[in-house]
Design a protein around this motif. Structure first.
Motif, mmCIF file in Angstrom:
data_model
loop_
_atom_site.group_PDB
_atom_site.id
_atom_site.type_symbol
_atom_site.label_atom_id
_atom_site.label_comp_id
_atom_site.label_asym_id
_atom_site.label_seq_id
_atom_site.Cartn_x
_atom_site.Cartn_y
_atom_site.Cartn_z
ATOM 1 N N SER A 195 2.434 1.185 -14.638
ATOM 2 C CA SER A 195 3.425 2.258 -14.623
ATOM 3 C C SER A 195 3.426 2.972 -13.277
ATOM 4 N N ALA A 196 2.244 3.220 -12.718
ATOM 5 C CA ALA A 196 2.175 3.867 -11.410
ATOM 6 C C ALA A 196 2.816 2.986 -10.339
ATOM 7 N N TRP A 197 2.612 1.665 -10.448
ATOM 8 C CA TRP A 197 3.255 0.753 -9.507
ATOM 9 C C TRP A 197 4.774 0.944 -9.555
ATOM 10 N N TYR A 198 5.317 1.025 -10.764
ATOM 11 C CA TYR A 198 6.768 1.177 -10.891
ATOM 12 C C TYR A 198 7.240 2.520 -10.338
ATOM 13 N N VAL A 199 6.482 3.578 -10.548
ATOM 14 C CA VAL A 199 6.870 4.888 -10.004
ATOM 15 C C VAL A 199 6.926 4.832 -8.490
ATOM 16 N N TRP A 200 5.862 4.329 -7.878
ATOM 17 C CA TRP A 200 5.868 4.190 -6.415
ATOM 18 C C TRP A 200 7.032 3.306 -5.964
ATOM 19 N N ALA A 201 7.207 2.167 -6.635
ATOM 20 C CA ALA A 201 8.257 1.229 -6.240
ATOM 21 C C ALA A 201 9.635 1.852 -6.351
ATOM 22 N N SER A 202 9.833 2.748 -7.281
ATOM 23 C CA SER A 202 11.135 3.388 -7.460
ATOM 24 C C SER A 202 11.373 4.507 -6.471
ATOM 25 N N LEU A 203 10.303 5.143 -6.010
ATOM 26 C CA LEU A 203 10.458 6.237 -5.045
ATOM 27 C C LEU A 203 10.710 5.718 -3.629
ATOM 28 N N GLY A 204 10.388 4.455 -3.367
ATOM 29 C CA GLY A 204 10.599 3.909 -2.026
ATOM 30 C C GLY A 204 9.395 4.002 -1.122
ATOM 31 N N ILE A 205 8.218 4.281 -1.688
ATOM 32 C CA ILE A 205 6.975 4.382 -0.913
ATOM 33 C C ILE A 205 5.843 3.779 -1.732
ATOM 34 N N TYR A 206 4.818 3.243 -1.033
ATOM 35 C CA TYR A 206 3.686 2.655 -1.746
ATOM 36 C C TYR A 206 2.420 2.751 -0.887
ATOM 37 N N PRO A 207 1.278 3.121 -1.514
ATOM 38 C CA PRO A 207 0.005 3.204 -0.783
ATOM 39 C C PRO A 207 -0.721 1.863 -0.820
ATOM 40 N N VAL A 208 -0.590 1.079 0.203
ATOM 41 C CA VAL A 208 -1.060 -0.313 0.164
ATOM 42 C C VAL A 208 -2.562 -0.436 0.369
ATOM 43 N N ILE A 209 -3.157 0.405 1.201
ATOM 44 C CA ILE A 209 -4.554 0.228 1.612
ATOM 45 C C ILE A 209 -5.439 1.156 0.792
ATOM 46 N N PRO A 210 -6.241 0.639 -0.138
ATOM 47 C CA PRO A 210 -7.142 1.500 -0.903
ATOM 48 C C PRO A 210 -8.091 2.262 0.016
ATOM 49 N N GLY A 211 -8.301 3.536 -0.291
ATOM 50 C CA GLY A 211 -9.145 4.380 0.543
ATOM 51 C C GLY A 211 -8.402 5.067 1.661
ATOM 52 N N ARG A 212 -7.121 4.784 1.817
ATOM 53 C CA ARG A 212 -6.268 5.388 2.843
ATOM 54 C C ARG A 212 -5.053 6.026 2.173
ATOM 55 N N ALA A 213 -4.299 6.818 2.948
ATOM 56 C CA ALA A 213 -3.137 7.525 2.402
ATOM 57 C C ALA A 213 -1.854 7.223 3.164
ATOM 58 N N GLU A 214 -1.835 6.153 3.993
ATOM 59 C CA GLU A 214 -0.553 5.738 4.551
ATOM 60 C C GLU A 214 0.370 5.302 3.419
ATOM 61 N N LEU A 215 1.655 5.597 3.557
ATOM 62 C CA LEU A 215 2.647 5.187 2.569
ATOM 63 C C LEU A 215 3.622 4.214 3.223
ATOM 64 N N PHE A 216 3.777 3.040 2.622
ATOM 65 C CA PHE A 216 4.677 2.018 3.146
ATOM 66 C C PHE A 216 6.044 2.214 2.494
ATOM 67 N N VAL A 217 7.116 2.049 3.263
ATOM 68 C CA VAL A 217 8.446 2.353 2.749
ATOM 69 C C VAL A 217 9.209 1.070 2.409
ATOM 70 N N HIS A 218 10.098 1.236 1.444
ATOM 71 C CA HIS A 218 10.990 0.160 1.014
ATOM 72 C C HIS A 218 12.211 0.841 0.392
ATOM 73 N N SER A 219 13.172 0.076 -0.052
ATOM 74 C CA SER A 219 14.380 0.665 -0.631
ATOM 75 C C SER A 219 14.049 1.390 -1.927
ATOM 76 N N PRO A 220 14.407 2.671 -2.052
ATOM 77 C CA PRO A 220 14.170 3.379 -3.309
ATOM 78 C C PRO A 220 15.141 2.923 -4.398
#
Length: 772
Positions: free
Chosen positions: A665-690
């Motif tokens: 469910s969290a994956w879907y929330v991130w995927a719908s917002l257009g951002i995703y935290p790819v690297i565990p232990g870090r807080a960079e957010l990768f962007v894609h189409s919301p």
């Protein structure tokens, strides 16, 4: 939505456009879009990892609530409820949302019309209640069903307590069966007492995924109508008027997955005049019956059912309204908010209203005091570490850093009382050791990276280092199997998945140490986080199992599962998220890696025996964003849009795999917002189409975010350009400061991927190589 079998779907450079917006709505009260039944029905094939359903439960629960009062069907399911079944054996008070194994389901209550005949332990099948989904309803904090016998059951909850309202046909007396030995995996010991108009008891149970550890859970219940007759059953004997008894019952399931009537069990029966509805007010505790009584008095008291229901709905509205999205049709809104709802179910509060809780050492502890003017701290329980470190932990840390801080402190407290022993998958206050790796280190490091730092991070770091360096067993548990070889060789012989999981855990330790200024620890664990490099076979171009002597097998099939957990070589190959650039370099560069990714995403949910993506399970959740290192973020946008549409939906069969305590469910929330935290232990957010033209997000700590994509529609699904806080950027990722500080993203969308967005090598996300 029908079951999906996703095979043979080819990924061209530009996929056919998927509808993005239709009949856009303004959200308002977001809780009205939640369907708690999402995930209760099979939505995909069963690949042998817990089935093809979310394994969620539809019952009443408050955000992060200890009391999770929900129906349990005869057919087994991780969440207790199988949508395909129409037989209810009880409404139990504790659950787990989305696991592949059964657990909890303590103290099932079953209302029946009429008086008890034979003992439910002997004739349990005779008391099962059948129902039709047309006579069932669920909303956040509320559940209702009318069974075919005419009995209506309604459930609502606070954090640690709940109220049930039973309406019986007036032609017969109404009877409640309360099975104190009814926990889904059986009980070792239990007790129940009837005292006037109250019933209380406890059970010693456990057994999640076969674990030997046990927990003790208590309840205290009162009724607003006189009990006209009562008694106890124990095994095959009914004893009217008996007030106290003890008993035990082995597991309640047969090999077919149905409930077993094995002639053993203990419980109480309570009879009522059916002229008026009966309200049952119940408190839970994992400390004592007195604790359950205090929890009930503090949270429910004399409140009636409807008042508690309104309070529960308000609590959900406040929590879900942290994220307001607009510009999507009804189905997309329902899918989104049902996913967000499931994110906030677990982990759950485990301490009583007085702050006491039972720790992993079996002793009673007190939650740390809060700073003046700050909300109370809580002790949280039930962590599916192997799952949540990939998406759920990040979303909780971002949206609710106060909760994530307490989760990190709870994980550290658990480890500390056992002498720095860190679990992988904890149920209640017990170690289970389920799954592999050492994932709590990533969860704690991720919380700190996202600003959830109100916990003893220095103490946690010392404990994490001790746990990661230990060889062998302590407190009856081995944190890292084969750790002696991992530390000596740099890899786990014969195991790619274990090696990669330990690498990611070590990277988490390194990151937390770096943030706390401990350079020596940071460098040491960053080096060990690159053990995956030892597994790269240049002759095949794959990460492969390697023997202790350093040999690779002569023949290698990337679809093979030996050396992997719930996946295969093709799926685990990409799990070097801390150093994707290093992996791509070994593979021959960005273009070759991108070609392999294109092949990989030919199928989205291929299962563990095919060399393609398996996005219905955890190990490949981050892989769509690896295109960012290849300079092809448009292909990430393709894959994410397909996955949102093909693997998720707003109906009971809307999940193709276990939700695993909110991970999918969290994956879907991130995927719908257009951002995703790819690297565990870090807080960079990768962007894609919301998925929405606009989203407003508010953290519990006050920071606010706006994500805007006004041109997003069928004809314009691709990112052309991006502004971050009014400044143009060509990078398809955001620095950690954005997630921490708040801000605004403005997407310009178009019919084709932007030629200059994220394509230059200089725009690649960070990779963390071996320190010099």
């Amino acid at each position: 939505m029908s079951r999906r079998r996703l095979v043979g779907i080819v990924v061209p450079l530009l996929l056919p456009l998927i509808p993005v917006v239709a009949h856009a709505e303004t959200v308002g009260d977001s809780s009205r879009y939640v369907n708690p039944f999402v995930g209760t029905q099979d939505g995909g094939p069963d690949f042998g990892h817990g089935g093809g359903a979310g394994m969620t439960f539809p019952g009443a629960v408050a955000p992060f609530g200890m009391m999770q009062w929900s129906p349990d069907t005869v057919r087994t399911a991780g969440g207790g409820y199988k949508y395909e079944d129409n037989r209810i054996y009880g409404f139990s008070m504790t659950h787990i949302s989305g696991p592949g194994c059964t657990g909890a389901q303590d103290f099932p209550v079953l209302p029946i019309s009429g008086i008890i005949g034979r003992s439910p332990a002997v004739d349990g099948a005779g008391y099962l209640q059948t129902f039709d989904h047309a006579n069932e309803q669920a909303n956040p904090g509320y559940y209702r069903v009318t069974t075919d016998s005419g009995v209506q059951t309604e459930l609502t909850t606070s954090t640690r307590a709940g109220v049930a309202r039973f309406t019986f046909p007036q032609s017969k007396p109404g009877t409640l069966l309360l099975d104190v030995t009814g926990s889904v995996n059986g009980v070792d010991d239990a007790e129940i007492t009837i005292d006037g108009n109250t019933v209380s008891g406890w059970a010693l149970t456990g057994g999640f995924c076969g674990a030997r550890t046990r927990y003790r859970v208590y309840f205290h219940a009162t009724f607003d109508r006189p009990i006209t007759a009562s008694g106890i059953w124990k095994d095959d004997v009914i004893k009217p008027g008996t007030t106290t008894t003890r008993g035990a019952a082995p597991t309640r399931r047969t090999n077919s997955g149905d409930i077993a009537s094995n002639g053993l069990g203990t419980g109480a029966f309570l009879q009522f005049d059916s002229a008026q509805p009966v309200q049952m007010r119940t408190g839970l505790s994992y400390v004592s019956i007195d604790g359950a009584c205090r929890n009930l008095a503090a949270e429910i008291g004399a409140k009636d059912f409807d008042t508690v229901r309104v309070d529960a709905r308000d609590a959900w509205r406040r929590r879900l309204d942290q994220v307001q999205v607009n510009g999507g049709d009804q189905d997309r809104l329902r899918t989104f908010y049902s996913a967000l709802y499931h994110v906030f179910l677990q982990p759950y509060i485990f301490d009583d209203v007085d702050g006491r809780y039972t720790g992993f050492d079996g002793q009673t502890h007190q939650v740390r005091p809060a700073a003046p003017g700050q909300p109370a701290h809580h002790y949280y329980a039930t962590f599916s570490g192997w799952d949540i470190y990939r998406s759920e932990a990040q979303l909780l840390a971002w949206l609710a850093p106060d909760v994530a801080s307490d989760i990190a402190q709870s994980m550290y407290d658990n480890a500390h009382v056992l002498g720095d022993v860190w679990d992988r998958w904890s149920h209640q206050n017990t170690i289970t050791g389920v799954m592999n790796g050492d994932p709590y280190h990533s969860v704690v490091a991720t919380a700190y990276a996202f600003g959830a730092n109100d916990f003893d991070a220095e103490g946690a770091l010392d404990s994490m280092v001790a746990g990661a360096e230990r060889v062998g067993e302590k407190a009856g548990y081995t944190e890292r199997p084969a750790n002696d070889e991992y530390q000596r060789l740099g890899w786990v012989p014969g195991q790619v998945s274990d090696t990669l999981e330990y690498n990611i855990a070590d990277f988490g330790i390194s990151q937390l140490a770096q943030r706390l200024g401990n350079r020596a620890v940071s460098d040491k664990f960053l080096r060990s986080a690159h053990g995956w490099q030892h597994l790269y076979n240049p002759l095949t171009g794959w990460l492969q199992p390697r023997s202790a002597e350093g040999f690779f097998a002569l023949l290698y099939d990337p679809s093979g599962t030996d050396g992997y957990v719930e996946g295969n070589g093709a799926q685990y190959h990409w799990m070097t998220f801390q150093d994707v650039r290093g992996l791509f370099d070994l593979m021959g560069g960005r273009a070759k890696a991108a070609g392999r990714l294109d092949t990989f995403f030919t199928q989205l949910n291929a299962g563990p025996h095919a060399p393609f993506a398996y996005l219905g399970n955890e190990p490949t959740l981050q892989t769509p964003w690896l295109y960012a290192w290849a300079g092809l973020p448009g292909r990430t946008q393709d894959v994410v849009r397909r996955a949102r549409t093909e693997l998720f939906g707003p109906t009971p069969n809307g999940l193709v795999g276990n939700d695993d305590l909110g991970t999918m469910s969290a994956w879907y929330v991130w995927a719908s917002l257009g951002i995703y935290p790819v690297i565990p232990g870090r807080a960079e957010l990768f962007v894609h189409s919301p998925a929405f033209t606009r989203a407003e997000i508010r953290r519990s700590s006050g920071e606010q975010f706006t994500i805007s994509a006004p041109e997003l529609d069928d004809a314009a699904p691709y990112i052309q350009s991006l502004q971050v806080n009014g400044e143009n950027t060509t990078k398809a990722w955001l620095p950690e400061s954005f997630a921490l500080s708040g801000g605004r993203l403005d997407f310009t969308m178009g019919a084709q991927p932007g030629l200059e967005f994220g394509t230059a090598e200089a725009d690649a996300p960070p990779s963390f190589g071996v320190p010099r």
